[in-house]
Design a protein around this motif. Structure first.
Motif: not given
Length: 533
Positions: A347-372
């Motif tokens: 539910p991104y649209s709830v957590f980041l929607g109106p009245n929700g979190a103002q700031f988004n800190a996505p977990q960009m762990y490239w080594k775990d994901i397998g990307n650069s």
């Protein structure tokens, strides 16, 4: 298991992190020598604050004989070199096109505009020769000159971050001003972000700006030695610590306390709480989040991951209860999966929607994901832009990324216009990686930030479709919010595109998203799993 998740005891908080004893850093506290007032003709500059934040104590009074007193009374006084009639009141980077959002940050060869009392052209401004070094007659200097906006000075090539002061003739000097952050790369204003949904009273995400480090177990981060933690944070240009405060609806962690917050604040650090949430008892989780806020946290971050997938009703209850307790403007962030399309029922649209979190800190762990690092940035920004919240990339220092990768992660944050980054996590950061967090950055010429948005079309499903439908329904009242992109949604979208001068493709590209996001999303009262549950 999801990239970047955590484990608490025997209960899963997500991915299992590497075992092994973390390296600990020892910070030796130097004692402060007593000043020999009877032996020196003039006072020295004010002593620096010690690790605990208190000013070093002054020397005690020494009893003297009558003869010594008489000699002292008749002795000629040496002039005080510390001049109070001249001082710097402000220093700010200029022009705007060559500065970041922080007025106290400036490039070498950049310009600082100074104001204050007694300042005039030709005066000498001294800069530290090393980070936070005391300015002396041997420090890098530059002369004040008259500019179009007032008195300005060009930052010398050899200058480093720290306090600056005016050096006068005959060894005299003014009070110091700062700190000024000096960087060795070209600055530019942050790239424009899609404005977040209005939240009353929020002016600046100060706790998220700069560089942050996440603490899972305080006891395993430099052995819980706060003096060592504070010293290491300052050495690595870390300005905010994100400390775990609770797990689930009933387990508040005693490591997050008003005493911890006060000590970190006293030493110039911001401290935010983060809680891992499951969605089985959202009211209890909201209560523990509010407790951390009451303990003095500068911000609260929600670590919601796989446990909240398919729990729209729980997410809405959590956000409503939390906001009722902490108010609509308190700085709230979400740290979750970076690739939205891999988690369509979250539910991104709830957590980041109106009245929700103002700031988004996505977990960009490239080594775990397998990307650069490059791919992690492009995919994260493409899939998260649609929620209109400023993005603060969360990178990884665990799993032994190379120092080059850490530096590149920081460099790309600048290219993408991120006001700050943070790292998971303190206890698993090897000693050699800390230097990469403070290494001077160079402009990246090999990366052009990807400006794209999530492209949706007939047959797409999940939270991005739902978010699009909630905005489309503001313009076309018959639009349903199902999370399923079917023929009716396509027809409505084509109608919307035509009305806004956009080619009626029935697909969401950048221009369509930007037009949709100017509209408020319709309110949805969720129960249970969500749009398809």
């Amino acid at each position: 298991m999801a990239a970047g998740s955590k484990q608490s005891g025997s209960r899963r908080e997500g991915i299992f992190l590497a075992n092994g004893t973390p390296k600990r850093f020892v910070f030796a506290l130097a004692g402060v020598a007593s000043a020999l007032l009877c032996c020196f003709g003039h006072p020295q500059p004010t002593a620096a604050a010690n690790v605990g934040g208190a000013t070093a104590p002054s020397a005690g009074t020494t009893k003297t004989s009558t003869t010594h007193t008489s000699n002292t009374k008749n002795a000629k006084k040496t002039p005080n070199p510390h001049i109070f009639t001249v001082h710097i009141a402000s220093a700010s980077c200029m022009p705007t096109a060559e500065c970041s959002g922080n007025p106290h940050q400036v490039s070498t060869h950049g310009i600082l505009l100074l104001t204050g009392n007694g300042l005039r052209t030709g005066m000498v401004v001294g800069f530290p020769h090393a980070r936070d070094a005391r300015v002396t007659s041997a420090s890098p200097i530059a002369h004040l000159r008259k500019g179009s906006a007032g008195l300005e000075v060009t930052v010398p090539k050899q200058a480093h971050s720290g306090n600056i002061m005016v050096l006068l003739s005959h060894g005299r000097y003014t009070s110091s001003y700062g700190p000024i952050s000096v960087v060795r790369y070209a600055l530019h204003p942050p790239a424009p972000q899609i404005p977040p949904a209005p939240v009353a009273g929020v002016s600046s995400p100060t706790a998220f700006e700069g560089q942050g480090m996440w603490i899972w177990y305080l006891s395993q981060s430099d052995g819980g030695d706060l003096a060592s933690i504070i010293a290491q944070a300052h050495a690595a240009d870390v300005t905010t610590l994100f400390v775990k405060s609770s797990d689930g609806p009933s387990n508040y962690w005693s490591q997050f306390s008003p005493e911890l917050v006060a000590q970190l604040h006293a030493n110039g650090l911001k401290v935010c709480a983060w809680q891992f949430v499951y969605g089985t008892n959202p009211t209890g989780e909201a209560s523990l989040g509010a407790e951390a806020v009451a303990d003095g946290a500068d911000c609260l971050v929600i670590d919601a991951e796989g446990e909240y997938e398919g729990r729209y009703g729980a997410a809405q209850t959590y956000i409503a209860d939390l906001r009722a307790a902490i108010g609509p403007s308190y700085p709230l962030g979400l740290a979750s999966f970076p690739y939205v399309y891999d988690h369509p029922s979250f539910p991104y649209s709830v957590f980041l929607g109106p009245n929700g979190a103002q700031f988004n800190a996505p977990q960009m762990y490239w080594k775990d994901i397998g990307n650069s690092v490059d791919t992690a940035y492009a995919n994260t920004y493409i899939s998260n832009r649609i929620y209109g919240r400023p993005i603060f990339p969360l990178g990884q220092t665990y799993s032994q990324p190379s120092n080059a990768e850490l530096v590149r992660f920081r460099e790309e944050a600048i290219d993408y216009g991120a006001p700050g980054v943070s790292w998971w996590d303190w206890q698993e950061t090897p000693a050699g990686e800390w230097t990469a967090l403070a290494e001077p950055l160079q402009p990246l010429s090999s990366v052009i930030p990807n400006p794209g948005y999530t492209e949706l079309g007939e047959g797409s499903q999940g939270d991005p479709v739902l978010w699009m439908q909630e905005h489309l329904a503001s313009a076309i009242g018959t639009q349903a919010t199902t999370g399923i992109f079917e023929a009716t949604t396509a027809a409505n979208l084509e109608q919307f595109q035509s009305a806004h001068g956009i080619a009626p493709t029935g697909k969401t590209e950048a221009a369509t998203w930007q037009a949709l996001l100017t509209l408020p999303p319709v309110a949805v009262n969720w129960t249970g799993a969500g749009p398809q549950g």
